[in-house]
Design an enzyme around this catalytic site. Structure first.
Site, short mmCIF file in Angstrom:
data_model
loop_
_atom_site.label_atom_id
_atom_site.label_comp_id
_atom_site.label_asym_id
_atom_site.label_seq_id
_atom_site.Cartn_x
_atom_site.Cartn_y
_atom_site.Cartn_z
N LYS A 1 0.81 -1.22 0.00
CA LYS A 1 0.00 0.00 0.00
C LYS A 1 0.84 1.27 0.00
O LYS A 1 0.47 2.25 -0.64
CB LYS A 1 -0.96 0.01 1.18
CG LYS A 1 -0.30 0.15 2.55
CD LYS A 1 -1.34 0.19 3.65
CE LYS A 1 -0.68 0.26 5.01
NZ LYS A 1 0.12 1.47 5.21
N THR A 2 1.99 1.26 0.68
CA THR A 2 2.84 2.45 0.69
C THR A 2 3.34 2.75 -0.72
O THR A 2 3.37 3.90 -1.16
CB THR A 2 4.03 2.26 1.64
OG1 THR A 2 3.54 1.97 2.95
CG2 THR A 2 4.89 3.52 1.69
N ASP B 1 -3.52 7.52 4.68
CA ASP B 1 -3.04 6.16 4.97
C ASP B 1 -3.64 5.68 6.29
O ASP B 1 -4.01 6.48 7.15
CB ASP B 1 -1.51 6.20 5.06
CG ASP B 1 -0.89 4.81 5.07
OD1 ASP B 1 -1.60 3.83 4.73
OD2 ASP B 1 0.30 4.70 5.42
N GLU B 2 -3.70 4.35 6.47
CA GLU B 2 -4.20 3.73 7.71
C GLU B 2 -5.56 4.32 8.11
O GLU B 2 -5.79 4.69 9.27
CB GLU B 2 -3.18 3.90 8.85
CG GLU B 2 -1.81 3.36 8.56
CD GLU B 2 -1.72 1.83 8.56
OE1 GLU B 2 -2.78 1.18 8.66
OE2 GLU B 2 -0.61 1.30 8.45
N GLN C 1 -7.36 -4.82 10.04
CA GLN C 1 -6.21 -4.48 10.88
C GLN C 1 -6.51 -3.30 11.81
O GLN C 1 -5.59 -2.61 12.26
CB GLN C 1 -4.99 -4.17 10.01
CG GLN C 1 -4.48 -5.36 9.23
CD GLN C 1 -3.14 -5.09 8.55
OE1 GLN C 1 -2.09 -5.08 9.18
NE2 GLN C 1 -3.19 -4.87 7.25
N ARG D 1 2.43 -11.19 10.27
CA ARG D 1 3.79 -10.62 10.43
C ARG D 1 4.83 -11.63 9.92
O ARG D 1 5.97 -11.26 9.64
CB ARG D 1 4.12 -10.31 11.90
CG ARG D 1 3.27 -9.27 12.59
CD ARG D 1 3.07 -8.01 11.80
NE ARG D 1 1.85 -8.08 11.00
CZ ARG D 1 1.54 -7.23 10.03
NH1 ARG D 1 2.38 -6.28 9.69
NH2 ARG D 1 0.41 -7.35 9.36
#
Length: 728
Positions: free
Chosen positions: A28-29, A213-214, A244, A596
């Site tokens: 996504k970044t 973002d987020e 998330q 993770r």
């Protein structure tokens, strides 16, 4: 690496409102950076027409650096940053419109607590009831919700009215001293834009694209701020993952990402589902777990990385066995070519780190607590240890000074200075000086009474200590000194974490094995605690295993991950099990933990674990039971082999062994307590219905059974009166 089709769609989408549901490890970044570069490079958009918001300074720096590299020029003046950073920039530019002076200063959390401490004292309030941190949490929470003190309703009760009064006084002090706290940065920016039409028009015309973002982590005021900046001509790209959203306890509103489609309609939705981090097995497990949450926006992670290893599941006898197993597995990984920094240990509660740290130290494995402190360096643990040190040695001036007013008992700095001066003049310790001053001149009657009460408290605990085991003394100190109430008053997850740590200290005392039968057990324990605290953890840049809570792990990735403590009431945490929303957030936390891992995931749970200072018999977490059987293999150390989970007969269980996965058929965990069933047995109660036996306490006529009923309630029942009927 080339962009995949959904990423290309997100990067090159027309100028309209877009919701990008970006799964873990889906890049996504990169999409955000490439989107901004595309708008500048291919559409000739000025960088000043873009505003990009993320949640950490590190993420903001990374985004800016990658964007500068993509477009080949400096973008120093571009509006890329955190919500607070951008709000600070706005207020520096428009200080007069915001009702500030040009030289306003930012009040950090420590300074905020000090100011509130002075206000509490000035209002003659009990600082044990109105703790500065608790008052700060109240004020910050109000600002996050967009509420000034005059918006709040008084007349409900004394405590609430007093908090509102302190909020009012605090606001007046900040305005008088030209100070702005972190919550005020965003709130004041929102109010200034809302109330100044020309400013609002200017920024709505300027920022043609907002990229957030987020998005799932936004709170009420942040969401309102975004809506205020977005005009009908503005294109908003919200990037996030509802699966998330794990920060509800600190104000994040998962509803915001669900509301986006309505409040910013019409929108396009793009799903980034290809994962570049993890293997197929790990993603299948994550997808299976999170699918049990209702009302999701929906996505299914997949990868081209290959099937990968099965997830290892280890049932430890207790927490020490669990920690030793993890340490041995780490050493085996290092022997096979892994670096320590490729490995991470994740846990639900900070209190779990103590036993793990101990095992790593003894195995000479370098480690670092990510975003936190080692167990014996934590504030609440230091306070408890200082009480124990003072009981052991009244001449310990360091311990005396630390705890004489912790929790607050009306002994201020002026009184402590009098004690220091008397000790220096008389050439004695602080304890002797305090005793003298309770009967001599120099202190007010109120101060004398407070100091005398403290001395009596220590003396009383010391007298009781003669007949107590070490762990009983630790419990006595924590309870009698009021440390649970003091540290537990902090809002949300932080207060519960401190309580868990104090309870873990009791467990550490119970497990402590003295080396010298002749020496004081308390002295030996305090010495060992000091030695453990003195073993410095690895430097940030050193090759070391990372230890962290699941909350801290978000956004990180590791080749091998150990997810420890996968038991009911620990994970999901017992505090979350009373509400559907709490369990859903815990499941999202499990999803974050599983994703993770890049190459291998090891899950451990303990059949017996000391929690809150007593033995707890664990049941495998429901989240692990939600993973498909063919994704898991159980590690069997007795025969040094691993078998597929659910594919073997485990044989007869030892006493107190918990219930295994419900699909394992050949498992007998019944233990005879004279009532015909044991831990893990399914039972029926005439009033409360069906449930699972999870714990026992006492014996004979006093035997009590703890049953976790299917409606979610857990109850302690006296066995001889409960009339429980074993099922199946």
């Amino acid at each position: 690496m080339l962009l995949n089709p959904p990423q290309i769609e997100a990067v090159t989408a027309p100028s309209k409102n877009i919701l990008v549901i970006a799964g873990a490890g889906s890049g996504k970044t990169r999409v955000l950076v490439e989107r901004m570069a595309y708008l500048m490079r291919d559409h000739g958009l000025s960088p000043h027409a873009l505003l990009a918001v993320t949640f950490t300074n590190k993420a903001a720096r990374e985004m800016r650096e990658r964007l500068e590299k993509a477009v080949g020029r400096s973008l120093y003046s571009m509006w890329v940053g955190t919500f607070h950073g951008l709000a600070h920039r706005f207020l520096r530019t428009h200080w007069k419109d915001a009702g500030l002076s040009e030289q306003f200063l930012i009040l950090d959390s420590d300074d905020q607590n000090r100011m509130l401490k002075r206000l509490i004292a000035a209002n003659n309030l009990d600082d044990a009831k109105f703790k500065p941190r608790a008052v700060a949490s109240f004020i910050n929470g109000c600002k996050d919700e967009g509420q000034r003190h005059h918006h709040l309703q008084t007349g409900r009760d004394y405590y609430n009215d007093t908090l509102i009064h302190l909020y009012t006084a605090y606001d007046e002090q900040c305005r008088a001293q030209n100070l702005v706290d972190f919550g005020e940065l965003l709130f004041r920016t929102f109010e200034t834009l809302r109330d100044n039409q020309s400013l609002k028009d200017h920024y709505q015309d300027r920022f043609r694209h907002l990229l957030i973002d987020e998005f799932q982590d936004t709170n009420t005021i942040q969401y309102a701020w975004i809506r205020l900046l977005a005009s009908p001509k503005t294109a908003v790209m919200a990037v996030g993952d509802d699966d998330q959203s794990i920060y509800g306890w600190r104000g994040a509103k998962i509803e915001n990402i669900h509301r986006f489609a309505k409040d910013f309609a019409p929108i396009s939705t793009i799903r980034l589902e290809q994962n570049y981090r993890s293997t197929e097995v790990i993603l299948r497990a994550a997808n299976a777990v999170i699918s049990n949450n209702p009302d999701r926006l929906g996505k299914e992670l997949w990868t081209e990385r290959g099937t990968g290893d099965l997830i290892s599941l280890y049932a430890a006898f207790n927490e020490q066995d669990e920690a030793r197993f993890v340490a041995n597995r780490i050493n085996a990984s290092i022997d096979q070519g892994r670096r320590y920094s490729d490995l991470a240990i994740l846990y639900r509660s900070n209190a779990q780190s103590r036993v793990l740290e101990d095992a790593l130290l003894r195995a000479a494995i370098p480690y670092r607590i990510y975003g936190g402190q080692r167990f014996y360096e934590r504030l609440e643990i230091k306070n408890a240890l200082m009480y124990l040190r003072l009981i052991q040695n009244r001449f310990d001036d360091t311990a005396f000074e630390r705890v004489i007013n912790v929790p607050p008992r009306g002994i201020g700095e002026k009184t402590i200075d009098h004690i220091r001066t008397d000790a220096r003049d008389e050439g004695s310790g602080l304890w002797e000086a305090a005793n003298r001053l309770t009967t001599a001149d120099g202190l007010s009657s109120r101060a004398k009474s407070a100091v005398a009460s403290f001395i009596t408290l220590i003396e009383t605990m010391d007298q009781k200590a003669l007949d107590l085991d070490l762990f009983e003394l630790a419990r006595l100190v924590i309870d009698t000194a009021g440390l649970i109430a003091h540290h537990g008053s902090e809002k949300g997850e932080r207060g519960q974490t401190r309580i868990d740590n104090l309870n873990e200290l009791v467990s550490a005392c119970r497990a402590f094995e003295p080396e010298d039968d002749e020496a004081s057990v308390l002295l030996q324990f305090l010495s060992q605690a000091s030695l453990d605290a003195g073993d410095t953890q690895a430097d940030p840049d050193a090759d070391a295993v990372q230890l962290m809570t699941l909350h801290s792990a978000k956004g990180l990735e590791f080749q091998d991950v150990f997810l420890v403590g996968a038991e009911e009431e620990l994970f999901p945490h017992r505090m979350s099990m009373d509400s559907a929303g709490g369990l859903e957030e815990e499941r999202r936390l499990a999803y974050v933990g599983v994703t993770r891992a890049m190459s291998h995931l090891t899950v451990t749970y303990a059949e017996s674990r000391r929690l809150n200072g007593r033995e707890h018999y664990g049941i495998l977490s429901r989240f692990i039971k939600e993973i498909p059987e063919d994704c898991i293999e159980e590690v069997r150390l007795e025969s040094q082999i691993s078998r597929p989970f659910g594919a073997s007969s485990f044989g007869a269980a030892p006493a107190f062994r918990p219930q295994r996965h419900p699909r394992v058929k050949n498992w007998d965990d019944s233990v005879d307590y004279g009532i015909g069933f044991g831990i893990g047995s399914r039972v029926d109660h005439g009033l409360f219905g069906e449930g699972t036996v999870v714990d026992f306490e006492g014996s004979g006529p006093q035997l009590k059974v703890k049953v976790k009923f299917d409606d979610g309630d857990a109850k302690w029942l006296v066995a001889q009166y409960a009339k429980l009927v074993q099922l199946g």
